[in-house]
Design a protein around this motif. Structure first.
Motif, PDB file in Angstrom:
ATOM      1  N   ARG A 221       0.863  -1.187   0.000  1.00 21.22           N
ATOM      2  CA  ARG A 221       0.000   0.000   0.000  1.00 21.22           C
ATOM      3  C   ARG A 221       0.895   1.230   0.000  1.00 21.22           C
ATOM      4  N   LYS A 222       0.950   1.915  -1.109  1.00 15.56           N
ATOM      5  CA  LYS A 222       1.889   3.021  -1.278  1.00 15.56           C
ATOM      6  C   LYS A 222       1.225   4.344  -0.906  1.00 15.56           C
ATOM      7  N   PRO A 223       1.805   5.080   0.033  1.00 23.56           N
ATOM      8  CA  PRO A 223       1.276   6.421   0.313  1.00 23.56           C
ATOM      9  C   PRO A 223       1.672   7.383  -0.805  1.00 23.56           C
ATOM     10  N   TYR A 224       0.926   8.469  -0.947  1.00 24.57           N
ATOM     11  CA  TYR A 224       1.350   9.531  -1.848  1.00 24.57           C
ATOM     12  C   TYR A 224       2.654  10.124  -1.315  1.00 24.57           C
ATOM     13  N   ILE A 225       3.504  10.541  -2.216  1.00 25.40           N
ATOM     14  CA  ILE A 225       4.755  11.190  -1.814  1.00 25.40           C
ATOM     15  C   ILE A 225       4.805  12.583  -2.409  1.00 25.40           C
TER      16      ILE A 225
END
Length: 271
Positions: free
Chosen positions: A73-77
């Motif tokens: 699950r990739k957070p926004y960067i």
């Protein structure tokens, strides 16, 4: 939304925290200074967005972003930095935005508004996919009990594809764009020019690489140097050697179809 600030300058961290609280409903759960501490923190807690400085101790922001990119699950960067030269690499990492220091309050406010709107849309899409999965299970169950074949609905999948977001690069800024808003792209030496309803972008990638990031059913590689959004074609004009020129909605440009692509194009357009 829950946010993590990664910044080793106290004043910059405090200013960013203030601007986030002033212009959004985003909850800041932690402020960290060290890249390795960030990785340890993310092993135990999930956040929705990371505001990430590049020049930080132990593990710089770019390397840290590479690691985060491998998360399930990739957070926004959102990169926050004083260095312009990393913008192209940030694009490759699919960063949400690239903010330069010193901070401009209007620029931060606009980014936060866009971030919250994108998060809301992505949540709705995710919920829709889950509901669709349950409905599909019910359909399959009905097939098993009733013996009736039910056709798949291609419209839902197509809407998902044409709604895919893609990051486009303009100067130091990363512009999150709906792929449906892209009209066509043109290869120029080592870069790709991308033309959208909101203007022109120069991407530091080959046209093949750029095409691979787009919904394949929506975009057609009509020429060695061109790809086109099929839904944006307004007119198909016969050209020499039984090829075509494509005129697009809202644009004056004409996109060629090469001789080697004519047969496939005719099949796609049913002509």
């Amino acid at each position: 939304m829950k946010a993590l600030i990664v910044e080793d300058e106290i004043l910059a961290s405090e200013e960013l925290s203030y601007l986030i609280q002033e212009h959004s409903r985003i909850q800041i759960v932690r402020c960290l200074e060290d890249g390795l501490d960030v990785l340890k923190f993310l092993q135990e807690q999930e956040v929705d967005v990371i505001f990430l400085d590049i020049n930080i101790p132990s593990l710089d922001g770019m390397m840290l972003a590479h690691h985060i990119g491998m998360f399930a699950r990739k957070p926004y960067i959102v990169f926050t930095t004083a260095y312009k030269e990393h913008a192209a690499e940030a694009f490759e990492l699919e960063a949400f935005d690239y903010i330069l220091k010193p901070y401009d309050e209007k620029r931060i406010a606009a980014m936060l508004h866009k971030l919250e709107a994108t998060f809301k849309r992505d949540q709705e899409l995710s919920d829709g996919v889950q509901v669709s999965g349950l409905e599909q299970q019910n359909v399959q169950g009905n097939q098993g009990t009733q013996g009736h074949a039910v056709d798949n609905d291609p419209g839902y999948e197509q809407d998902n594809q044409t709604g895919k977001r893609i990051n486009l690069l303009r100067n130091e800024n990363i512009i999150v764009t709906d792929s449906a808003d892209i009209y066509y792209a043109e290869a120029q030496e080592k870069v790709t020019k991308v033309y959208t309803k909101n203007g022109e972008f120069t991407m530091p990638v080959s046209i093949s690489d750029f095409h691979s990031r787009l919904p394949q059913d929506a975009f057609f590689r009509c020429h060695r140097s061109y790809l086109v959004n099929l839904s944006q074609i307004r007119e198909i004009v016969p050209w020499f050697n039984n090829t075509y020129l494509l005129r697009l909605r809202d644009l004056e440009a004409e996109v060629p179809v090469s001789r080697g692509k004519v047969k496939e194009f005719r099949q796609l357009m049913r002509i």
